[in-house]
Design a protein around this motif. Structure first.
Motif, short mmCIF file in Angstrom:
data_model
loop_
_atom_site.label_atom_id
_atom_site.label_comp_id
_atom_site.label_asym_id
_atom_site.label_seq_id
_atom_site.Cartn_x
_atom_site.Cartn_y
_atom_site.Cartn_z
N ALA A 1 0.83 -1.20 0.00
CA ALA A 1 0.00 0.00 0.00
C ALA A 1 0.87 1.26 0.00
CB ALA A 1 -0.92 -0.01 1.21
N ALA A 2 1.91 1.26 0.83
CA ALA A 2 2.80 2.41 0.88
C ALA A 2 3.53 2.60 -0.45
CB ALA A 2 3.81 2.25 2.02
N SER A 3 3.91 1.51 -1.10
CA SER A 3 4.63 1.60 -2.38
C SER A 3 3.73 2.15 -3.48
CB SER A 3 5.17 0.22 -2.77
OG SER A 3 6.09 -0.26 -1.80
N LEU A 4 2.48 1.72 -3.51
CA LEU A 4 1.55 2.24 -4.51
C LEU A 4 1.34 3.74 -4.33
CD1 LEU A 4 -1.15 -0.58 -4.54
CD2 LEU A 4 0.30 0.08 -6.47
N SER A 5 1.12 4.16 -3.09
CA SER A 5 0.88 5.57 -2.84
C SER A 5 2.13 6.40 -3.14
CB SER A 5 0.46 5.76 -1.38
OG SER A 5 0.15 7.12 -1.12
N PHE A 6 3.29 5.91 -2.71
CA PHE A 6 4.54 6.63 -2.95
C PHE A 6 4.84 6.75 -4.44
CE2 PHE A 6 9.18 6.45 -3.59
CZ PHE A 6 9.55 7.63 -2.97
N SER A 7 4.58 5.69 -5.19
CA SER A 7 4.84 5.72 -6.62
C SER A 7 3.91 6.69 -7.34
CB SER A 7 4.68 4.31 -7.20
OG SER A 7 5.61 3.42 -6.60
N MET A 8 2.68 6.84 -6.86
CA MET A 8 1.79 7.84 -7.44
C MET A 8 2.27 9.26 -7.17
SD MET A 8 -2.13 6.41 -7.15
CE MET A 8 -2.07 5.43 -5.66
N LEU A 9 2.85 9.47 -5.99
CA LEU A 9 3.42 10.79 -5.70
C LEU A 9 4.59 11.10 -6.62
CD1 LEU A 9 3.42 10.96 -1.79
CD2 LEU A 9 1.86 12.09 -3.38
N GLU A 10 5.35 10.07 -6.96
CA GLU A 10 6.52 10.29 -7.82
C GLU A 10 6.13 10.76 -9.22
OE1 GLU A 10 10.07 9.90 -7.18
OE2 GLU A 10 9.09 10.30 -5.24
N ILE A 11 4.94 10.40 -9.67
CA ILE A 11 4.48 10.88 -10.97
C ILE A 11 3.51 12.06 -10.81
CG2 ILE A 11 4.83 8.67 -12.13
CD1 ILE A 11 1.89 8.08 -11.84
N LYS A 12 3.58 12.68 -9.59
CA LYS A 12 2.80 13.88 -9.28
C LYS A 12 1.30 13.64 -9.45
CE LYS A 12 6.63 16.87 -10.63
NZ LYS A 12 7.09 16.94 -9.25
#
Length: 367
Positions: free
Chosen positions: A260-271
């Protein structure tokens, strides 16, 4: 209360010598042991009433797999405490022992000392730190007395997000979701007002979901809310907290938090700002936390780690649509504790607690 077996053996040896050889010296040592024992009993009974601990409710999480726990031990009495032994146990979500530490210390009269212990765990999640009993020793450990304690604290081991490949479609990038005015956060009362709005009069063709109903009622005309920034929450990340049935559920839950943290973090990386949503079993309502930056993600993970898992399956999509019927979105993701990832009603991934990182990296996810 217990007596040290070694001193008890020495006492009987001296008593045997005093009787067998009529030794006054051995008899005097026996009397000295008796006086020493009585003094130790009085010391223990006094100290057990005086020693206190300040047990913090939670530990400080410094790294993904470490938590520093600091407690304060006080002796406001007039007698010194020769020895104190504490056994601190780290319990996982199932109440099983994950790690234990022994703390041995001594205190002078009217003394107060702080002690820090570092706990580690290969898994992330909400753990508990428990002290079952406290042992106090007399001078030279002749005798000891135990007292049961109910000290209970918590240790949070945060997941460390991994970057996974995500693609953001043009439709989602320029999607302007409706229903943002219904965003509520029980922990931060200002979340729904955290983005600036420009209010203008209604024009034919404007979506009704952008109508600012409260201001419209006051002004007696339809007013439209148009965000100054184009940022919205077009992605909904649902987290299904159904309790896993696997034997090693602690590892399964840890992998769920990591994913869950990886999915959310990866979405932040693509703004890509998004909402992290799960059903709160205790409050019987949805928690909707906006994720715009890494601070928001840390905040959301803190409360997610405190979430209570439920036993019965829930249709989160249907429940959410009933509670927030005006919300629109470009894409919905759902991750459950079986480590199955769904986009709308299409299963994108089914992995396990060992290979989830590799499987996520190989899965093509277009939001």
């Amino acid at each position: 209360m217990m007596i040290n077996p070694f001193f008890l053996l020495v006492f009987f040896v001296l008593l045997y010598l005093a009787v067998l050889y009529e030794s006054n010296a051995a008899l005097a040592l026996c009397l000295l042991f008796v006086l020493w024992f009585l003094g130790s009993i009085l010391q223990l009974l006094y100290n057990i009433q005086k020693v206190r601990m300040d047990f913090p409710p939670s530990a400080n999480s410094s790294k993904e797999n470490q938590a520093v726990f600091t407690l304060t031990v006080k002796n406001p009495g007039l007698l010194p405490v020769s020895g104190i032994k504490l056994r601190l146990i780290l319990l996982d979500q199932n109440g099983h022992k994950a790690e234990s530490k022994i703390l041995s210390l001594s205190l002078g009269p009217r003394c107060r000392r702080k002690y820090s212990l570092t706990f580690s765990s290969p898994y992330c999640g909400r753990f508990q730190i428990y002290i079952k009993k406290m042992r106090i020793y007399s001078f030279f450990s002749l005798a000891r007395i135990s007292r049961r304690t109910d000290y209970l604290g918590e240790a949070l081991f945060f997941p460390e997000p991994s970057l996974i490949p995500l693609r953001l479609s043009e439709q989602t990038r320029y999607f302007s979701p409706e229903g943002e005015d219904t965003l509520e956060n029980p922990f931060l009362s200002s979340v729904s007002g955290s983005f600036q709005d420009d209010v203008r009069s209604y024009h034919p063709g404007d979506r009704l979901g952008l109508v600012h109903w409260k201001l419209s009622a006051r002004a007696d005309e339809l007013l439209i809310r148009s965000p100054v920034t184009g940022e919205g929450f077009s992605i909904l990340l649902f987290l299904d907290l159904k309790a896993p049935v696997q034997i090693n559920s602690v590892k399964q839950i840890s992998s769920f938090f990591q994913c869950a943290a990886s999915l959310s973090f990866s979405m932040l990386e693509i703004k890509c700002s998004h909402l992290m949503i799960w059903f709160d079993q205790k409050a019987q309502c949805f928690q909707r936390l906006p994720i715009r930056n890494e601070e928001d993600l840390t905040f959301a993970l803190y409360f997610l780690l405190h979430g209570k898992f439920y036993q019965e399956s829930r249709d989160l999509y249907a429940l959410y649509s009933q509670e927030y019927p005006t919300d629109t979105w470009a894409s919905r993701l759902l991750l459950d504790t079986r480590l199955e990832l769904w986009q709308e009603d299409i299963k994108l991934l089914s992995t396990d607690a060992v290979n989830w990182k590799e499987d996520l990296a190989l899965t093509e996810i277009t939001l």
